[in-house]
Design a protein around this motif. Structure first.
Motif, PDB file in Angstrom:
ATOM      1  N   PHE A  57       2.429  -0.898  -6.956  1.00 33.26           N
ATOM      2  CA  PHE A  57       1.135  -1.223  -6.343  1.00 33.26           C
ATOM      3  C   PHE A  57       1.361  -1.489  -4.862  1.00 33.26           C
ATOM      4  N   TYR A  58       0.411  -1.077  -4.031  1.00 33.46           N
ATOM      5  CA  TYR A  58       0.616  -1.192  -2.580  1.00 33.46           C
ATOM      6  C   TYR A  58      -0.681  -1.623  -1.908  1.00 33.46           C
ATOM      7  N   ARG A  59      -0.512  -2.210  -0.714  1.00 30.92           N
ATOM      8  CA  ARG A  59      -1.679  -2.572   0.102  1.00 30.92           C
ATOM      9  C   ARG A  59      -1.236  -2.658   1.552  1.00 30.92           C
ATOM     10  N   PHE A  60      -2.215  -2.611   2.440  1.00 28.53           N
ATOM     11  CA  PHE A  60      -1.958  -2.685   3.875  1.00 28.53           C
ATOM     12  C   PHE A  60      -2.677  -3.905   4.435  1.00 28.53           C
ATOM     13  N   SER A  61      -2.206  -4.379   5.600  1.00 24.90           N
ATOM     14  CA  SER A  61      -2.924  -5.465   6.278  1.00 24.90           C
ATOM     15  C   SER A  61      -2.724  -5.371   7.781  1.00 24.90           C
ATOM     16  N   ILE A  62      -3.721  -5.876   8.508  1.00 25.32           N
ATOM     17  CA  ILE A  62      -3.647  -5.964   9.967  1.00 25.32           C
ATOM     18  C   ILE A  62      -4.676  -6.998  10.436  1.00 25.32           C
ATOM     19  N   GLU A  63      -4.248  -7.840  11.359  1.00 25.02           N
ATOM     20  CA  GLU A  63      -5.128  -8.841  11.982  1.00 25.02           C
ATOM     21  C   GLU A  63      -5.970  -9.605  10.958  1.00 25.02           C
ATOM     22  N   GLY A  64      -5.353  -9.984   9.852  1.00 25.50           N
ATOM     23  CA  GLY A  64      -6.057 -10.783   8.850  1.00 25.50           C
ATOM     24  C   GLY A  64      -6.890  -9.986   7.861  1.00 25.50           C
ATOM     25  N   HIS A  65      -7.006  -8.677   8.091  1.00 27.13           N
ATOM     26  CA  HIS A  65      -7.725  -7.824   7.141  1.00 27.13           C
ATOM     27  C   HIS A  65      -6.735  -7.240   6.131  1.00 27.13           C
ATOM     28  N   VAL A  66      -7.142  -7.217   4.863  1.00 31.06           N
ATOM     29  CA  VAL A  66      -6.267  -6.678   3.816  1.00 31.06           C
ATOM     30  C   VAL A  66      -6.994  -5.551   3.100  1.00 31.06           C
ATOM     31  N   SER A  67      -6.291  -4.460   2.851  1.00 29.90           N
ATOM     32  CA  SER A  67      -6.903  -3.308   2.178  1.00 29.90           C
ATOM     33  C   SER A  67      -7.048  -3.565   0.691  1.00 29.90           C
ATOM     34  N   ARG A  68      -7.744  -2.682   0.018  1.00 33.66           N
ATOM     35  CA  ARG A  68      -7.725  -2.693  -1.441  1.00 33.66           C
ATOM     36  C   ARG A  68      -6.308  -2.372  -1.911  1.00 33.66           C
ATOM     37  N   VAL A  69      -6.066  -2.579  -3.200  1.00 39.63           N
ATOM     38  CA  VAL A  69      -4.758  -2.289  -3.784  1.00 39.63           C
ATOM     39  C   VAL A  69      -4.778  -0.893  -4.392  1.00 39.63           C
ATOM     40  N   GLY A  70      -3.744  -0.122  -4.111  1.00 35.46           N
ATOM     41  CA  GLY A  70      -3.590   1.183  -4.755  1.00 35.46           C
ATOM     42  C   GLY A  70      -2.473   1.128  -5.774  1.00 35.46           C
ATOM     43  N   ARG A  71      -2.612   1.961  -6.793  1.00 35.95           N
ATOM     44  CA  ARG A  71      -1.546   2.088  -7.794  1.00 35.95           C
ATOM     45  C   ARG A  71      -0.883   3.451  -7.579  1.00 35.95           C
ATOM     46  N   THR A  72       0.423   3.466  -7.597  1.00 35.40           N
ATOM     47  CA  THR A  72       1.106   4.748  -7.491  1.00 35.40           C
ATOM     48  C   THR A  72       2.206   4.820  -8.545  1.00 35.40           C
ATOM     49  N   ARG A  73       2.912   5.922  -8.578  1.00 36.26           N
ATOM     50  CA  ARG A  73       3.934   6.118  -9.602  1.00 36.26           C
ATOM     51  C   ARG A  73       4.954   7.127  -9.095  1.00 36.26           C
ATOM     52  N   THR A  74       6.200   6.836  -9.374  1.00 35.80           N
ATOM     53  CA  THR A  74       7.245   7.781  -8.998  1.00 35.80           C
ATOM     54  C   THR A  74       7.418   8.844 -10.083  1.00 35.80           C
ATOM     55  N   ALA A  75       8.001   9.971  -9.693  1.00 34.35           N
ATOM     56  CA  ALA A  75       8.354  11.012 -10.661  1.00 34.35           C
ATOM     57  C   ALA A  75       9.547  10.533 -11.487  1.00 34.35           C
ATOM     58  N   PRO A  76       9.759  11.130 -12.655  1.00 32.62           N
ATOM     59  CA  PRO A  76      10.938  10.746 -13.447  1.00 32.62           C
ATOM     60  C   PRO A  76      12.203  11.391 -12.877  1.00 32.62           C
ATOM     61  N   GLY A  77      13.344  10.925 -13.341  1.00 31.37           N
ATOM     62  CA  GLY A  77      14.616  11.510 -12.937  1.00 31.37           C
ATOM     63  C   GLY A  77      14.811  12.886 -13.551  1.00 31.37           C
ATOM     64  N   PRO A  78      15.838  13.605 -13.089  1.00 33.58           N
ATOM     65  CA  PRO A  78      16.012  15.010 -13.491  1.00 33.58           C
ATOM     66  C   PRO A  78      16.230  15.236 -14.988  1.00 33.58           C
ATOM     67  N   ALA A 116     -10.295   7.468  -6.921  1.00 35.95           N
ATOM     68  CA  ALA A 116      -9.328   8.453  -7.449  1.00 35.95           C
ATOM     69  C   ALA A 116      -8.015   8.394  -6.679  1.00 35.95           C
ATOM     70  N   HIS A 117      -8.099   8.177  -5.362  1.00 36.82           N
ATOM     71  CA  HIS A 117      -6.859   8.058  -4.586  1.00 36.82           C
ATOM     72  C   HIS A 117      -6.118   6.770  -4.920  1.00 36.82           C
ATOM     73  N   ALA A 118      -6.873   5.697  -5.157  1.00 35.29           N
ATOM     74  CA  ALA A 118      -6.231   4.404  -5.425  1.00 35.29           C
ATOM     75  C   ALA A 118      -5.635   4.343  -6.832  1.00 35.29           C
ATOM     76  N   ALA A 119      -5.960   5.322  -7.682  1.00 30.34           N
ATOM     77  CA  ALA A 119      -5.533   5.262  -9.085  1.00 30.34           C
ATOM     78  C   ALA A 119      -4.198   5.939  -9.349  1.00 30.34           C
ATOM     79  N   ALA A 120      -3.810   6.895  -8.489  1.00 30.93           N
ATOM     80  CA  ALA A 120      -2.626   7.709  -8.796  1.00 30.93           C
ATOM     81  C   ALA A 120      -2.155   8.427  -7.537  1.00 30.93           C
ATOM     82  N   PRO A 121      -0.884   8.827  -7.510  1.00 30.85           N
ATOM     83  CA  PRO A 121      -0.416   9.638  -6.378  1.00 30.85           C
ATOM     84  C   PRO A 121      -0.983  11.052  -6.455  1.00 30.85           C
ATOM     85  N   TRP A 122      -1.267  11.620  -5.290  1.00 31.76           N
ATOM     86  CA  TRP A 122      -1.817  12.976  -5.215  1.00 31.76           C
ATOM     87  C   TRP A 122      -0.812  13.919  -4.561  1.00 31.76           C
ATOM     88  N   VAL A 123      -0.892  15.168  -4.993  1.00 34.95           N
ATOM     89  CA  VAL A 123      -0.224  16.265  -4.288  1.00 34.95           C
ATOM     90  C   VAL A 123      -1.313  17.282  -3.988  1.00 34.95           C
TER      91      VAL A 123
END
Ligand code: FE
Ligand code: CA
Length: 458
Positions: free
Chosen positions: A91-112, A200-207
């Protein structure tokens, strides 16, 4: 200096998952459609803080840091995170000058060596004016491992002077077609303010790969498609690709008028996602250009994955129409290129496409007319998220094209699950797009067996 207004109005995104990392994206835009300053931002560099955690409440932050937001890049932020665990949610989020973004969920690919299934969705053709992106809201609820966007993320058209009734659901600000960097940026800002797209962007990684409308209708190679000069068009394309980069979680920058879109995204032993660019290198009767074609054939040939997923923008199989000639803008206009790709295709080929604003499922075979000829794979063509379909006569399409098993012109997306044995695709459709809140239904399901389609829902 006055305090900046809330800058995360365009949401957050992640993309390009590898087994050890992802790209995180946002863009600072306190006033997204400000008439003179892009995003309403001052003309100076800013620093944005980011955090990545193992849990949605951010009690287990595993990485954090700062990233620049430059005016030259419309204060977009691209963070390249590495050193992550494979096949893991973050899960990730950004912040600047006291403002905080919504939280996004992402996921890595599996190993080979992973044989775990992959759950992914693919979408295309989200024309803002044509309706609500309700399908993307439903897609977000699936929380897939990955979302593929196959092009027409924006449309460059201006607002028509006399819109046809029923087709112009959400008005754009501008009557001018996008041709400049400023206009493309504003168009992305308009789209990115959409809450369903943000979900949709906050729910999963896109390609994502672009198709034509990220630049101009039906462009090909250095040609704009309207008989205009290649030199002027390449300047426009450079602006369009720059704005595309500024609004997507991509790993690579554009370089001049070019953007490296073709790429390989492995998903363990289950799938090799091969993203192809069917616009930029077209020349004459050649769809892919020599360099990309060699890359694709080598990747197809060398793939040890169970499924070779060729994800690209335009219709791949043969398609005949009752009245019109075959489409010169799809692979039917490049039959020699198609034949060369198919000659290199091993067992387990699954082609994914968009562009045509209707859903199709096709058997890819040695002789399109002969069901007994060698099965080379399948093609799943996704419906549009909102863009109005051209043709809707299902019985005519199915009758003229024996290799096409399914045709439907409702809006939605396709949800897929692949493992070491099965590849499954379910077509999801919303009941309407002219107002929010449409329910979702599954209108068809297919599995792939011995390189052929098998319908599972009838
Ligand atoms: Fe489209
Ligand atoms: Ca298109």
């Amino acid at each position: 200096m006055a305090k900046m207004g809330y800058p995360f109005t365009l949401g957050v995104a992640s993309g390009e998952p590898l087994s050890d990392g992802v790209i995180l994206w946002t863009r600072l835009a306190p006033d997204p459609l400000h008439p003179t300053q892009p995003g309403g931002m001052p003309n100076r560099a800013m620093t944005v803080r980011w955090e990545l955690a193992e849990d949605e409440a951010f009690t287990k932050v595993v990485q954090s840091g700062t990233a620049p937001a430059q005016p030259d890049w419309a204060h977009s932020v691209h963070v390249r995170v590495a050193g992550l665990r494979p096949a893991a949610d973050y899960f990730y989020r950004f912040s600047i000058e006291g403002h905080v973004s919504r939280v996004g969920r992402t996921r890595t690919a599996p190993g080979p060596d992973s044989t775990a299934p992959v759950r992914f969705c693919f979408v295309s053709c989200q024309r803002y004016e044509h309706g609500h992106f309700t399908a993307l809201r439903h897609l977000a609820a699936e929380r897939p491992d990955l979302v593929l966007h196959l092009g027409d993320y924006i449309y460059e058209y201006g607002k028509p002077k006399n819109p046809k009734p029923g087709r112009y659901v959400r008005p754009l600000e501008s009557t001018a077609e996008c041709t400049t960097l400023g206009a493309y940026r504003d168009r992305y800002a308009r789209y990115k303010m959409d809450p369903d797209l943000q979900a949709a962007h906050a729910a999963a990684p896109w390609v994502a790969i672009p198709d034509d409308h990220e630049v101009r209708d039906n462009w090909a190679g250095a040609l704009p498609g309207d008989g205009g000069s290649p030199a002027a068009f390449l300047k426009r394309r450079a602006a369009a690709f720059k704005a595309y980069y500024e609004h997507q979680p991509l790993r690579v920058h554009p370089s001049g008028s070019g953007l490296q879109n073709y790429r390989w995204r492995p998903w363990g032993r289950v799938a090799d996602f091969l993203l192809a660019d069917t616009r930029q290198y077209r020349e004459g009767r050649d769809m892919l250009g020599a360099e990309q074609e060699k890359w694709l054939k080598d990747r197809l040939h060398g793939s040890a994955a169970r499924w070779k997923v060729l994800a690209q923008a335009v219709f791949f199989s043969q398609r005949r129409f009752p009245l019109e000639p075959v489409s010169a803008d799809a692979w039917d206009g490049y039959p020699d290129s198609r034949a060369r790709v198919l000659a290199a295709a091993p067992d387990g080929l699954v082609v994914l496409s968009g562009d045509v604003h209707s859903a199709y499922a096709c058997d890819v075979r040695a002789d399109w007319a002969d069901p007994a000829s060698r099965a080379l794979g399948v093609e799943f063509v996704g419906p549009s998220v909102t863009s109005v379909p051209g043709i809707t006569d299902a019985s005519a399409i199915l009758e003229l094209n024996p290799h096409i098993a399914f045709f439907d012109s409702r809006h939605g997306y396709v949800s897929c699950v692949a493992d070491m044995e099965n590849f499954r695709a379910d077509y999801r459709a919303v009941a309407f797009v002219d107002r929010p809140g449409a329910p979702l239904t599954t209108i068809a399901g297919f599995e792939v067996k011995e390189n052929r389609l098998h319908r599972t829902d009838v």
